[in-house]
Write a protein that holds these residues in place. Structure first.
Motif, short mmCIF file in Angstrom:
data_model
loop_
_atom_site.label_atom_id
_atom_site.label_comp_id
_atom_site.label_asym_id
_atom_site.label_seq_id
_atom_site.Cartn_x
_atom_site.Cartn_y
_atom_site.Cartn_z
N TYR A 192 1.23 -1.48 0.09
CA TYR A 192 0.19 0.26 -0.39
C TYR A 192 0.93 0.93 -0.18
O TYR A 192 0.47 2.23 0.43
CB TYR A 192 -0.51 0.12 1.14
CG TYR A 192 -1.71 -0.83 1.23
CD1 TYR A 192 -2.97 -1.18 0.20
CD2 TYR A 192 -2.02 -1.94 2.09
CE1 TYR A 192 -3.64 -2.36 -0.36
CE2 TYR A 192 -2.44 -2.48 2.13
CZ TYR A 192 -3.50 -2.92 1.10
OH TYR A 192 -4.56 -4.35 1.27
N SER A 193 1.85 1.55 -0.58
CA SER A 193 3.27 1.79 -0.58
C SER A 193 3.56 2.76 -1.47
O SER A 193 4.21 1.51 -2.16
CB SER A 193 4.01 2.75 1.38
OG SER A 193 4.89 3.07 1.44
N ALA A 194 4.25 3.76 -1.56
CA ALA A 194 5.18 3.97 -2.44
C ALA A 194 6.36 4.01 -3.08
O ALA A 194 7.16 3.75 -3.47
CB ALA A 194 4.61 5.05 -3.81
N LEU A 195 6.99 3.71 -1.72
CA LEU A 195 8.56 4.29 -1.03
C LEU A 195 8.89 3.02 -0.86
O LEU A 195 8.12 2.06 -0.28
CB LEU A 195 8.72 5.05 -0.61
CG LEU A 195 7.87 6.57 -0.62
CD1 LEU A 195 7.93 7.90 0.22
CD2 LEU A 195 8.47 6.68 -1.53
N VAL A 196 9.93 2.38 -0.92
CA VAL A 196 10.47 1.44 -0.71
C VAL A 196 11.62 2.43 1.20
O VAL A 196 12.19 3.12 0.65
CB VAL A 196 11.94 0.90 -1.05
CG1 VAL A 196 12.38 -0.11 0.11
CG2 VAL A 196 10.84 -0.27 -1.96
N ASN A 197 11.79 1.86 2.28
CA ASN A 197 12.44 2.43 3.32
C ASN A 197 13.62 1.55 3.40
O ASN A 197 13.99 0.23 3.83
CB ASN A 197 11.57 2.20 4.30
CG ASN A 197 10.69 3.14 4.18
OD1 ASN A 197 10.33 4.81 3.86
ND2 ASN A 197 9.65 2.91 4.45
N ILE A 198 15.06 2.15 3.10
CA ILE A 198 15.89 1.29 3.47
C ILE A 198 16.48 2.13 5.20
O ILE A 198 16.96 3.05 5.01
CB ILE A 198 17.09 1.71 2.42
CG1 ILE A 198 16.48 1.37 1.42
CG2 ILE A 198 18.20 0.85 2.60
CD1 ILE A 198 17.65 2.42 -0.43
N SER A 199 16.65 1.24 5.58
CA SER A 199 17.72 1.35 7.07
C SER A 199 18.95 0.74 7.33
O SER A 199 19.17 -0.64 6.85
CB SER A 199 17.22 0.89 8.19
OG SER A 199 15.30 1.84 8.40
N ILE A 200 19.88 1.76 7.36
CA ILE A 200 21.32 1.08 7.87
C ILE A 200 22.30 1.41 8.65
O ILE A 200 21.90 2.98 9.52
CB ILE A 200 21.93 2.13 6.02
CG1 ILE A 200 22.05 1.72 4.96
CG2 ILE A 200 23.48 1.19 5.96
CD1 ILE A 200 22.22 2.32 3.68
N SER A 201 23.24 1.02 9.30
CA SER A 201 23.23 1.07 10.51
C SER A 201 24.83 0.17 10.40
O SER A 201 25.18 -0.56 10.00
CB SER A 201 22.98 0.04 11.86
OG SER A 201 21.36 0.54 12.18
N TYR A 202 25.77 1.25 10.50
CA TYR A 202 27.53 1.08 9.93
C TYR A 202 28.24 1.08 11.50
O TYR A 202 27.83 2.92 12.10
CB TYR A 202 27.70 1.55 8.84
CG TYR A 202 29.05 2.05 8.83
CD1 TYR A 202 29.81 0.74 7.62
CD2 TYR A 202 29.78 2.96 8.89
CE1 TYR A 202 31.18 0.85 8.31
CE2 TYR A 202 31.19 3.06 8.75
CZ TYR A 202 31.96 2.40 8.94
OH TYR A 202 33.46 1.89 7.71
N SER A 203 29.20 0.60 11.73
CA SER A 203 29.73 0.29 12.50
C SER A 203 31.16 0.01 12.19
O SER A 203 31.64 -0.66 11.20
CB SER A 203 29.63 0.17 13.43
OG SER A 203 30.01 -1.70 13.24
N ASP A 204 32.94 0.52 12.71
CA ASP A 204 33.86 0.79 12.56
C ASP A 204 34.77 0.45 13.74
O ASP A 204 34.62 1.87 14.81
CB ASP A 204 34.17 1.46 11.48
CG ASP A 204 35.53 0.92 11.32
OD1 ASP A 204 36.25 0.21 11.46
OD2 ASP A 204 35.99 1.51 9.53
N ARG A 205 35.26 -0.11 14.48
CA ARG A 205 36.33 0.09 15.55
C ARG A 205 37.26 0.54 14.80
O ARG A 205 38.28 0.39 14.13
CB ARG A 205 36.46 -1.65 15.73
CG ARG A 205 35.36 -1.86 16.82
CD ARG A 205 35.83 -3.54 17.94
NE ARG A 205 36.50 -4.21 17.09
CZ ARG A 205 35.74 -4.69 16.63
NH1 ARG A 205 34.73 -5.12 16.71
NH2 ARG A 205 36.15 -5.88 15.89
N LEU A 206 38.57 2.07 15.36
CA LEU A 206 39.14 2.61 15.21
C LEU A 206 40.51 1.98 15.34
O LEU A 206 40.11 1.78 17.20
CB LEU A 206 38.85 4.10 14.98
CG LEU A 206 38.14 4.58 14.48
CD1 LEU A 206 37.73 5.93 14.81
CD2 LEU A 206 37.05 4.37 12.46
#
Length: 206
Positions: A192-206
């Motif tokens: 029923y939605s015209a849009l696609v949702n993208i969720s991104i969680s990015y991490s990096d140990r420095l």
């Protein structure tokens, strides 16, 4: 009660719900919302005039006296109302998307994870001196399958190791790693939605 009356009530409710709860973009000023609601009501009234009247079970009948044909007709009418409301909400969602200003991504966020044919609607950077933590929300009108395949291909091209994947009819999640880096990608859609949702969680140990 006739179908037209019920449809009008449904559409008015849909208009108010959509204007107050739909979409991920910033809210418009109060007066602008009132104008939008007024326009939505006028559109709903015009649309209701063109819709046919469908007979529903007689109000004098008890529920146990309604025939199977009566209930089938009522259910078909309810589905039509839902489909019409979903279509109207999708049109509003697309107009809202067109007005959305895409946010900038942090420089520490890998460029290959950005979906270029979408708009960044939310960015949360909680990085510290020892760790990068970035959460991003992206919206796009592209097809769900195309967006899902894009991220699967991106992981393979970047030589990231896909630790796990979870697939459903309207959602797909990927967990991938590369040395100290880790990303969790969730692609979700709705019929029923015209849009696609993208969720991104990015991490990096420095």
């Amino acid at each position: 009660m006739k179908k037209k009356s019920l449809i009008l009530i449904f559409m008015l409710g849909t208009a108010i719900l959509v204007l107050t709860a739909c979409g991920g973009g910033p809210r418009q000023p109060y007066m602008a919302e009132l104008d939008a609601i007024e326009r939505a009501v006028m559109e709903a009234e015009r649309a209701a005039r063109d819709l046919p009247t469908v007979r529903t079970p007689e109000p004098t009948r008890a529920p146990s006296e309604a025939t199977p044909a009566d209930w089938d007709e009522t259910m078909r009418a309810a589905e039509e109302w839902a489909e019409w409301g979903a279509g109207w909400a999708s049109q509003y969602e697309l107009r809202e998307y067109e007005e959305l200003r895409s946010l900038s991504l942090p420089r520490t966020f890998p460029a290959f994870l950005n979906y270029a044919d979408g708009k960044v609607s939310s960015v949360r950077d909680t990085s510290s001196d020892t760790r990068t933590n970035i959460s991003v929300e992206i919206r796009t009108p592209d097809d769900f399958d195309d967006v899902r395949d894009f991220y699967v291909d991106q992981m393979e091209k970047a030589n990231w190791k896909i630790e796990s994947q979870s697939a459903r009819a309207d959602s797909h999640s990927i967990v991938a790693t590369n040395e100290n880096e880790r990303v969790n990608i969730s692609v979700s859609g709705d019929r029923y939605s015209a849009l696609v949702n993208i969720s991104i969680s990015y991490s990096d140990r420095l």
